[in-house]
Design a protein around this motif. Structure first.
Motif, PDB file in Angstrom:
ATOM      1  N   PRO A  14       0.841  -1.205   0.000  1.00 12.91           N
ATOM      2  CA  PRO A  14       0.000   0.000   0.000  1.00 12.91           C
ATOM      3  C   PRO A  14       0.876   1.256   0.000  1.00 12.91           C
ATOM      4  O   PRO A  14       1.791   1.378   0.809  1.00 12.91           O
ATOM      5  N   GLY A  15       0.595   2.162  -0.913  1.00 11.52           N
ATOM      6  CA  GLY A  15       1.397   3.367  -1.047  1.00 11.52           C
ATOM      7  C   GLY A  15       2.205   3.398  -2.326  1.00 11.52           C
ATOM      8  O   GLY A  15       2.736   4.442  -2.707  1.00 11.52           O
ATOM      9  N   MET A  16       2.309   2.262  -3.010  1.00 13.92           N
ATOM     10  CA  MET A  16       3.035   2.244  -4.283  1.00 13.92           C
ATOM     11  C   MET A  16       2.407   3.212  -5.277  1.00 13.92           C
ATOM     12  O   MET A  16       3.116   3.901  -6.023  1.00 13.92           O
ATOM     13  N   ASN A  17       1.077   3.275  -5.295  1.00 20.40           N
ATOM     14  CA  ASN A  17       0.418   4.189  -6.222  1.00 20.40           C
ATOM     15  C   ASN A  17       0.727   5.644  -5.897  1.00 20.40           C
ATOM     16  O   ASN A  17       0.884   6.482  -6.794  1.00 20.40           O
ATOM     17  N   ALA A  18       0.836   5.953  -4.617  1.00 21.12           N
ATOM     18  CA  ALA A  18       1.193   7.317  -4.224  1.00 21.12           C
ATOM     19  C   ALA A  18       2.601   7.655  -4.709  1.00 21.12           C
ATOM     20  O   ALA A  18       2.876   8.794  -5.110  1.00 21.12           O
ATOM     21  N   ALA A  19       3.497   6.671  -4.669  1.00 20.06           N
ATOM     22  CA  ALA A  19       4.865   6.892  -5.144  1.00 20.06           C
ATOM     23  C   ALA A  19       4.882   7.085  -6.656  1.00 20.06           C
ATOM     24  O   ALA A  19       5.596   7.966  -7.174  1.00 20.06           O
ATOM     25  N   ILE A  20       4.120   6.264  -7.374  1.00 19.82           N
ATOM     26  CA  ILE A  20       4.018   6.420  -8.833  1.00 19.82           C
ATOM     27  C   ILE A  20       3.497   7.815  -9.171  1.00 19.82           C
ATOM     28  O   ILE A  20       4.029   8.508 -10.049  1.00 19.82           O
ATOM     29  N   ARG A  21       2.463   8.232  -8.472  1.00 15.28           N
ATOM     30  CA  ARG A  21       1.878   9.564  -8.695  1.00 15.28           C
ATOM     31  C   ARG A  21       2.917  10.662  -8.490  1.00 15.28           C
ATOM     32  O   ARG A  21       3.014  11.603  -9.288  1.00 15.28           O
ATOM     33  N   ALA A  22       3.700  10.540  -7.440  1.00 16.75           N
ATOM     34  CA  ALA A  22       4.715  11.558  -7.151  1.00 16.75           C
ATOM     35  C   ALA A  22       5.778  11.598  -8.241  1.00 16.75           C
ATOM     36  O   ALA A  22       6.208  12.678  -8.668  1.00 16.75           O
ATOM     37  N   ILE A 126       6.051  -4.220   2.655  1.00 15.90           N
ATOM     38  CA  ILE A 126       5.405  -4.152   3.965  1.00 15.90           C
ATOM     39  C   ILE A 126       6.298  -4.690   5.070  1.00 15.90           C
ATOM     40  O   ILE A 126       6.067  -4.423   6.246  1.00 15.90           O
ATOM     41  N   ASP A 127       7.346  -5.450   4.718  1.00 14.64           N
ATOM     42  CA  ASP A 127       8.187  -6.079   5.738  1.00 14.64           C
ATOM     43  C   ASP A 127       9.106  -5.099   6.454  1.00 14.64           C
ATOM     44  O   ASP A 127       9.656  -5.432   7.507  1.00 14.64           O
ATOM     45  N   ASN A 128       9.328  -3.924   5.872  1.00 11.44           N
ATOM     46  CA  ASN A 128      10.240  -2.928   6.461  1.00 11.44           C
ATOM     47  C   ASN A 128      11.631  -3.529   6.685  1.00 11.44           C
ATOM     48  O   ASN A 128      12.278  -3.285   7.710  1.00 11.44           O
ATOM     49  N   ASP A 129      12.093  -4.273   5.687  1.00 10.50           N
ATOM     50  CA  ASP A 129      13.333  -5.042   5.855  1.00 10.50           C
ATOM     51  C   ASP A 129      14.486  -4.524   5.011  1.00 10.50           C
ATOM     52  O   ASP A 129      15.414  -5.272   4.684  1.00 10.50           O
ATOM     53  N   ILE A 130      14.450  -3.234   4.655  1.00 12.45           N
ATOM     54  CA  ILE A 130      15.506  -2.647   3.839  1.00 12.45           C
ATOM     55  C   ILE A 130      16.398  -1.773   4.715  1.00 12.45           C
ATOM     56  O   ILE A 130      15.907  -0.926   5.469  1.00 12.45           O
ATOM     57  N   ILE A 137       7.726   1.940   2.264  1.00 11.09           N
ATOM     58  CA  ILE A 137       6.347   2.189   1.856  1.00 11.09           C
ATOM     59  C   ILE A 137       5.519   0.920   2.080  1.00 11.09           C
ATOM     60  O   ILE A 137       5.891  -0.163   1.641  1.00 11.09           O
ATOM     61  N   GLY A 138       4.400   1.061   2.758  1.00 11.38           N
ATOM     62  CA  GLY A 138       3.490  -0.061   2.987  1.00 11.38           C
ATOM     63  C   GLY A 138       3.535  -0.632   4.384  1.00 11.38           C
ATOM     64  O   GLY A 138       2.580  -1.290   4.828  1.00 11.38           O
ATOM     65  N   PHE A 139       4.631  -0.391   5.097  1.00 10.68           N
ATOM     66  CA  PHE A 139       4.779  -0.971   6.431  1.00 10.68           C
ATOM     67  C   PHE A 139       3.701  -0.455   7.390  1.00 10.68           C
ATOM     68  O   PHE A 139       3.075  -1.236   8.114  1.00 10.68           O
ATOM     69  N   ASP A 140       3.485   0.842   7.427  1.00 12.61           N
ATOM     70  CA  ASP A 140       2.540   1.416   8.386  1.00 12.61           C
ATOM     71  C   ASP A 140       1.125   0.905   8.140  1.00 12.61           C
ATOM     72  O   ASP A 140       0.399   0.586   9.084  1.00 12.61           O
ATOM     73  N   THR A 141       0.726   0.811   6.875  1.00  8.64           N
ATOM     74  CA  THR A 141      -0.615   0.317   6.554  1.00  8.64           C
ATOM     75  C   THR A 141      -0.779  -1.137   6.962  1.00  8.64           C
ATOM     76  O   THR A 141      -1.791  -1.518   7.574  1.00  8.64           O
ATOM     77  N   SER A 255      -6.426   0.509   1.501  1.00  4.44           N
ATOM     78  CA  SER A 255      -6.041   1.890   1.244  1.00  4.44           C
ATOM     79  C   SER A 255      -4.862   2.276   2.128  1.00  4.44           C
ATOM     80  O   SER A 255      -4.863   2.002   3.329  1.00  4.44           O
ATOM     81  N   PRO A 256      -3.816   2.896   1.571  1.00  2.31           N
ATOM     82  CA  PRO A 256      -2.646   3.244   2.382  1.00  2.31           C
ATOM     83  C   PRO A 256      -2.972   4.279   3.449  1.00  2.31           C
ATOM     84  O   PRO A 256      -3.812   5.156   3.254  1.00  2.31           O
ATOM     85  N   SER A 257      -2.295   4.164   4.572  1.00  5.89           N
ATOM     86  CA  SER A 257      -2.477   5.104   5.669  1.00  5.89           C
ATOM     87  C   SER A 257      -1.936   6.481   5.273  1.00  5.89           C
ATOM     88  O   SER A 257      -1.209   6.627   4.285  1.00  5.89           O
ATOM     89  N   GLY A 258      -2.282   7.483   6.063  1.00  6.72           N
ATOM     90  CA  GLY A 258      -1.758   8.819   5.807  1.00  6.72           C
ATOM     91  C   GLY A 258      -0.246   8.840   5.809  1.00  6.72           C
ATOM     92  O   GLY A 258       0.396   9.488   4.964  1.00  6.72           O
ATOM     93  N   SER A 259       0.351   8.121   6.755  1.00  9.71           N
ATOM     94  CA  SER A 259       1.817   8.081   6.842  1.00  9.71           C
ATOM     95  C   SER A 259       2.435   7.488   5.585  1.00  9.71           C
ATOM     96  O   SER A 259       3.445   7.994   5.069  1.00  9.71           O
ATOM     97  N   ASP A 260       1.835   6.401   5.075  1.00 14.69           N
ATOM     98  CA  ASP A 260       2.383   5.784   3.865  1.00 14.69           C
ATOM     99  C   ASP A 260       2.190   6.676   2.639  1.00 14.69           C
ATOM    100  O   ASP A 260       3.057   6.712   1.758  1.00 14.69           O
ATOM    101  N   ARG A 261       1.085   7.385   2.564  1.00 18.15           N
ATOM    102  CA  ARG A 261       0.863   8.281   1.420  1.00 18.15           C
ATOM    103  C   ARG A 261       1.892   9.402   1.400  1.00 18.15           C
ATOM    104  O   ARG A 261       2.430   9.750   0.338  1.00 18.15           O
ATOM    105  N   VAL A 262       2.157   9.973   2.568  1.00 17.44           N
ATOM    106  CA  VAL A 262       3.131  11.067   2.648  1.00 17.44           C
ATOM    107  C   VAL A 262       4.537  10.545   2.383  1.00 17.44           C
ATOM    108  O   VAL A 262       5.317  11.144   1.625  1.00 17.44           O
TER     109      VAL A 262
END
Length: 319
Positions: A14-22, A126-130, A137-141, A255-262
């Motif tokens: 979740p949030g990949m689309n927000a990144a594409i948009r940016a 979503i794993d936050n493993d990087i 992106i996606g971890f918070d959601t 739907s991605p959380s506010g934190s992931d969208r930002v």
């Protein structure tokens, strides 16, 4: 640089689309043409590429998944596959590529950069493993999806005086389990980085039962083992009625959380900036709420580590 490409690869988040948009809007703002590559590296090799406009990314910031789709490609791991991808990029006149994904996706970016093709990685998993970024992106959601599920399981666990094991994603990284377990007050948190002794888990359950506790919640990362096997062992050892819930791919959706969208918007825009600065083979990240970038090869050779203080706190609060 007049033309850039963007693709998503590996597991969706979740949030990949927000990144594409940016990426698309930031690039167009600077009078750069943007090309979307569908189905990851597989689509790159096949030339599944189309130009994107401002309207192409309208009304997507709130949507989960990825409008560019994703796929895993064994063929792209070969020199021949990588060369096919470069040929397609040259055919469209694309001069730089932004890749949104996890470590497997970054290895593709690394190979393309080594072949002289500039790439920037944006961490989406979503794993936050990087390594090199506090959050992906996606971890918070995904975390909030788990918390909501555990809250509901707790209701039925209390009603029936049961022990519940919640199996969450995290093959090699325990961030989801650790954060969710701490947020939900789990009795035990079992993660790959910290192999808690089984006898400790049993002792906690027995102490809780002895003082009249109505239920127990155990959060287990999938990399530790099967939730069902743990459930059978616990029930056999304690004679406490135990149930297992495997959350599975529900953790990736929504739907991605506010934190992931930002976060996604900031990282996607930063990736465009790096290409405009002539940089290549970099990964963007966030540390202490400030945007950073690192050499992608260095990041791939480092291992993400859990927050030791958080793990210690989870142990202290689960007495």
């Amino acid at each position: 640089m007049k033309k850039i490409g963007v693709l998503t690869s590996g597991g969706d988040a979740p949030g990949m689309n927000a990144a594409i948009r940016a990426v698309v809007r930031k690039a167009i703002y600077h009078n750069i043409e943007v090309y979307g590559i569908k189905y990851g590296y597989q689509g790159l090799m096949e030339g599944n590429i189309e130009r994107m406009e401002i309207g192409s990314v309208g009304d997507i910031i709130h949507r989960g998944g990825t409008i560019l789709y994703s796929a895993r490609s064994e063929a792209f791991k070969t020199d021949e596959g990588q060369q096919r991808g470069i040929e397609q990029l040259n055919k469209f006149g694309i001069e730089g590529l932004i890749i949104i994904g996890g470590d497997g996706s970054f290895r593709g970016a690394q190979k393309l950069t080594e072949k002289g093709y500039p790439c920037i990685g944006v961490p989406g998993t979503i794993d936050n493993d990087i390594a090199g970024t506090d959050f992906t992106i996606g971890f918070d959601t995904a975390l909030n999806t788990i918390i909501e599920a555990v809250d509901k399981v707790r209701d039925t666990a209390t009603s029936h005086k049961r022990t519940y094991i919640i199996e969450v994603m995290g093959r090699d990284a325990g961030d989801l389990a650790l954060w969710a377990g701490l947020a939900d007050g789990a009795e035990s948190i079992l993660i790959p980085e910290k192999q808690e002794d089984f006898s400790t888990v049993i002792d906690k359950l027995r102490r809780g039962h002895k003082r009249g506790k109505k239920h127990s919640i155990i959060v287990l990362a999938e990399g530790v083992g099967s939730g069902f096997e743990y459930g059978e062992k616990i029930e056999k050892e304690t004679n406490l009625e135990t149930r297992v819930t495997v959350l599975g791919h529900i953790q990736r959706g929504g739907s991605p959380s506010g934190s992931d969208r930002v976060l996604a918007s900031r990282l996607g825009a930063k990736a465009v900036d790096l290409l405009l600065e002539g940089k290549a083979g970099r990964m963007v990240g966030i540390e202490n709420n400030s945007l950073v970038d690192h050499d992608i090869t260095k990041i791939l050779n480092e291992q993400h580590t859990i927050n030791q203080d958080m793990y210690k706190l989870s142990q202290e609060l689960s007495i």
